[in-house]
Write a protein that holds these residues in place. Structure first.
Motif, short mmCIF file in Angstrom:
data_model
loop_
_atom_site.label_atom_id
_atom_site.label_comp_id
_atom_site.label_asym_id
_atom_site.label_seq_id
_atom_site.Cartn_x
_atom_site.Cartn_y
_atom_site.Cartn_z
N ALA A 70 -25.82 -8.34 -17.60
CA ALA A 70 -26.23 -8.88 -16.29
C ALA A 70 -25.74 -7.90 -15.23
CB ALA A 70 -25.59 -10.25 -16.09
N ASP A 71 -26.44 -7.85 -14.09
CA ASP A 71 -26.04 -6.92 -13.02
C ASP A 71 -24.59 -7.15 -12.58
OD1 ASP A 71 -28.53 -5.83 -13.08
OD2 ASP A 71 -29.30 -7.05 -11.42
N ASP A 72 -24.17 -8.41 -12.65
CA ASP A 72 -22.83 -8.74 -12.17
C ASP A 72 -21.83 -8.95 -13.32
OD1 ASP A 72 -24.27 -10.96 -12.97
OD2 ASP A 72 -23.58 -12.26 -11.34
N ALA A 73 -22.13 -8.35 -14.49
CA ALA A 73 -21.19 -8.49 -15.63
C ALA A 73 -20.17 -7.36 -15.63
CB ALA A 73 -21.97 -8.47 -16.95
N LEU A 74 -18.97 -7.67 -16.07
CA LEU A 74 -17.97 -6.62 -16.31
C LEU A 74 -18.24 -6.08 -17.71
CD1 LEU A 74 -15.32 -5.19 -15.36
CD2 LEU A 74 -14.10 -6.89 -16.71
N ILE A 75 -18.50 -4.77 -17.81
CA ILE A 75 -18.80 -4.17 -19.11
C ILE A 75 -17.51 -3.65 -19.73
CG2 ILE A 75 -20.12 -2.36 -20.31
CD1 ILE A 75 -22.23 -2.61 -18.08
N ILE A 76 -17.24 -4.09 -20.96
CA ILE A 76 -16.02 -3.62 -21.65
C ILE A 76 -16.44 -2.93 -22.94
CG2 ILE A 76 -13.85 -4.32 -22.75
CD1 ILE A 76 -13.74 -6.72 -20.90
N ASP A 77 -15.98 -1.70 -23.13
CA ASP A 77 -16.25 -0.98 -24.37
C ASP A 77 -15.04 -1.18 -25.29
OD1 ASP A 77 -16.58 0.84 -26.44
OD2 ASP A 77 -17.55 2.33 -25.16
N SER A 78 -15.26 -1.91 -26.39
CA SER A 78 -14.12 -2.27 -27.25
C SER A 78 -13.89 -1.26 -28.39
CB SER A 78 -14.33 -3.68 -27.84
OG SER A 78 -15.32 -3.67 -28.85
N THR A 79 -14.60 -0.11 -28.34
CA THR A 79 -14.49 0.85 -29.46
C THR A 79 -13.03 1.18 -29.79
OG1 THR A 79 -16.59 1.81 -28.77
CG2 THR A 79 -15.31 3.10 -30.34
N ASP A 80 -12.25 1.47 -28.77
CA ASP A 80 -10.86 1.86 -29.02
C ASP A 80 -9.86 0.80 -28.56
OD1 ASP A 80 -11.56 4.41 -30.10
OD2 ASP A 80 -12.05 5.04 -28.05
N LEU A 81 -10.33 -0.43 -28.45
CA LEU A 81 -9.42 -1.49 -27.98
C LEU A 81 -9.20 -2.53 -29.08
CD1 LEU A 81 -10.97 -2.26 -24.45
CD2 LEU A 81 -8.93 -0.90 -24.93
N SER A 82 -8.01 -3.16 -29.06
CA SER A 82 -7.78 -4.25 -30.01
C SER A 82 -8.36 -5.52 -29.38
CB SER A 82 -6.29 -4.43 -30.25
OG SER A 82 -5.69 -4.96 -29.08
N ILE A 83 -8.51 -6.54 -30.22
CA ILE A 83 -9.00 -7.84 -29.73
C ILE A 83 -8.09 -8.34 -28.60
CG2 ILE A 83 -9.18 -10.30 -30.41
CD1 ILE A 83 -11.48 -8.61 -31.48
N ASP A 84 -6.77 -8.22 -28.83
CA ASP A 84 -5.85 -8.72 -27.81
C ASP A 84 -5.96 -7.95 -26.50
OD1 ASP A 84 -4.93 -10.80 -29.32
OD2 ASP A 84 -3.32 -9.63 -30.26
N ASP A 85 -6.21 -6.63 -26.59
CA ASP A 85 -6.41 -5.84 -25.35
C ASP A 85 -7.60 -6.39 -24.58
OD1 ASP A 85 -4.43 -4.04 -26.05
OD2 ASP A 85 -5.82 -2.58 -26.93
N VAL A 86 -8.68 -6.67 -25.32
CA VAL A 86 -9.91 -7.14 -24.65
C VAL A 86 -9.65 -8.51 -23.99
CG1 VAL A 86 -12.32 -7.85 -24.99
CG2 VAL A 86 -11.44 -5.87 -26.23
N VAL A 87 -8.98 -9.38 -24.74
CA VAL A 87 -8.72 -10.73 -24.20
C VAL A 87 -7.86 -10.63 -22.92
CG1 VAL A 87 -7.61 -12.97 -24.66
CG2 VAL A 87 -9.00 -11.89 -26.43
N GLU A 88 -6.85 -9.75 -22.95
CA GLU A 88 -5.99 -9.60 -21.77
C GLU A 88 -6.79 -9.05 -20.58
OE1 GLU A 88 -3.07 -10.92 -21.39
OE2 GLU A 88 -2.99 -11.46 -23.50
N MET A 89 -7.69 -8.08 -20.85
CA MET A 89 -8.52 -7.54 -19.76
C MET A 89 -9.38 -8.64 -19.15
SD MET A 89 -9.97 -3.96 -21.24
CE MET A 89 -10.91 -3.44 -19.84
N MET A 90 -9.92 -9.49 -20.02
CA MET A 90 -10.78 -10.57 -19.54
C MET A 90 -9.98 -11.59 -18.72
SD MET A 90 -13.33 -11.30 -22.72
CE MET A 90 -14.75 -10.24 -23.00
N LEU A 91 -8.78 -11.92 -19.23
CA LEU A 91 -7.96 -12.89 -18.50
C LEU A 91 -7.58 -12.36 -17.12
CD1 LEU A 91 -5.70 -14.30 -21.35
CD2 LEU A 91 -7.26 -15.64 -19.93
N ASP A 92 -7.26 -11.06 -17.05
CA ASP A 92 -6.92 -10.45 -15.75
C ASP A 92 -8.09 -10.60 -14.79
OD1 ASP A 92 -4.45 -9.66 -16.50
OD2 ASP A 92 -4.94 -7.54 -16.81
N TYR A 93 -9.28 -10.33 -15.31
CA TYR A 93 -10.48 -10.39 -14.47
C TYR A 93 -10.78 -11.83 -14.03
CZ TYR A 93 -15.41 -9.60 -13.19
OH TYR A 93 -16.60 -9.52 -12.52
N ILE A 94 -10.60 -12.78 -14.97
CA ILE A 94 -10.92 -14.19 -14.67
C ILE A 94 -9.90 -14.78 -13.70
CG2 ILE A 94 -11.04 -16.51 -15.67
CD1 ILE A 94 -12.02 -15.08 -18.30
#
Ligand code: DC
Length: 219
Positions: free
Chosen positions: A193-217
């Motif tokens: 979506a135009d207003d989505a935060l795009i996260i590339d998880s290639t080099d990230l752990s699941i927990d890294d992604v969840v923390e990034m999302m929580l920070d954003y939310i």
């Protein structure tokens, strides 16, 4: 804090399901895997001998389908006309067929209403391909989770290893084919979506992604 509607879109193997589960746990939200609904239509079409390009057959099938999610100690389960199909829909064959039926507007129309009805109460994480673009364009927070095809294939291979004899190369080929189907279809193609935060998880752990999302939310 106000309860939100959160969407996570992206291709197969990007980590959407694990991330959505963890994120919803952390927030005390419900979690809905909309890919399972397309898989259910594919499975029922296969049982009924309906081809993925038979719109009349698919429309009739959908009109008789009763799909509901329930939660038990094993997690989120999907019932189709009261029978538990959660495990049966997780095969490579059903993945490809789900991608094929998901390109048919009759199927998308049927599932659109069903998905929107699952959002009567806020505080939900929806995972899919068109959650932020079509189903919930007004969602409070939107994410698009991606990763390289190789990384996604390795992750999917590890998940499937005990269930099938597919090689990692075969898994990658199917993932690329499914990406192409899902991105190029006319009806609600997979895209951020135009207003989505795009996260590339290639080099990230699941927990890294969840923390990034929580920070954003939580800002
Ligand atoms: O997320 P999944 O791999 O279980 O999804 C299976 C297929 O369903 C996917 O290849 C495309 C389709 N799908 C869709 O078109 N829209 C969604 N919101 C979710 C899945």
């Amino acid at each position: 804090m106000k309860r939100l509607v959160i969407t996570i879109d992206g291709p197969a193997g990007a980590g959407k399901t694990t991330v959505s589960r963890k994120l919803s746990d952390r927030l005390g939200y419900k979690y809905i895997d909309t890919g399972a609904l397309y898989r259910a239509v594919a499975l029922e079409a296969q049982f009924a001998g309906i081809s993925p390009d038979d719109d009349t057959g698919l429309e009739h099938l959908c009109s008789k389908l009763g799909l509901i999610f329930v939660r038990d100690k094993r997690g989120l389960r999907l019932l189709s006309n009261n029978s538990d199909i959660t495990d049966q829909i997780r095969t490579p064959e059903i993945s490809m067929m789900a991608s094929a039926v998901s390109a048919r507007p009759v199927v998308r129309k049927y599932l659109l209403d069903l998905q929107r009805n699952m959002c009567r109460e806020k505080g939900v994480v929806f995972e899919g391909r068109d959650m932020g673009t079509v189903v919930f364009p007004d969602a409070d927070k939107k994410f698009y989770l991606k990763a390289s095809p190789k990384t996604r294939a390795i992750r999917r291979y590890k998940e499937l290893k005990s269930k099938t004899s597919q090689t990692v190369e075969k898994v990658e080929k199917e993932i690329r084919l499914r990406d192409e189907n899902d991105e190029k279809r006319e009806a609600a193609p997979m895209k951020p979506a135009d207003d989505a935060l795009i996260i590339d998880s290639t080099d990230l752990s699941i927990d890294d992604v969840v923390e990034m999302m929580l920070d954003y939310i939580l800002g």
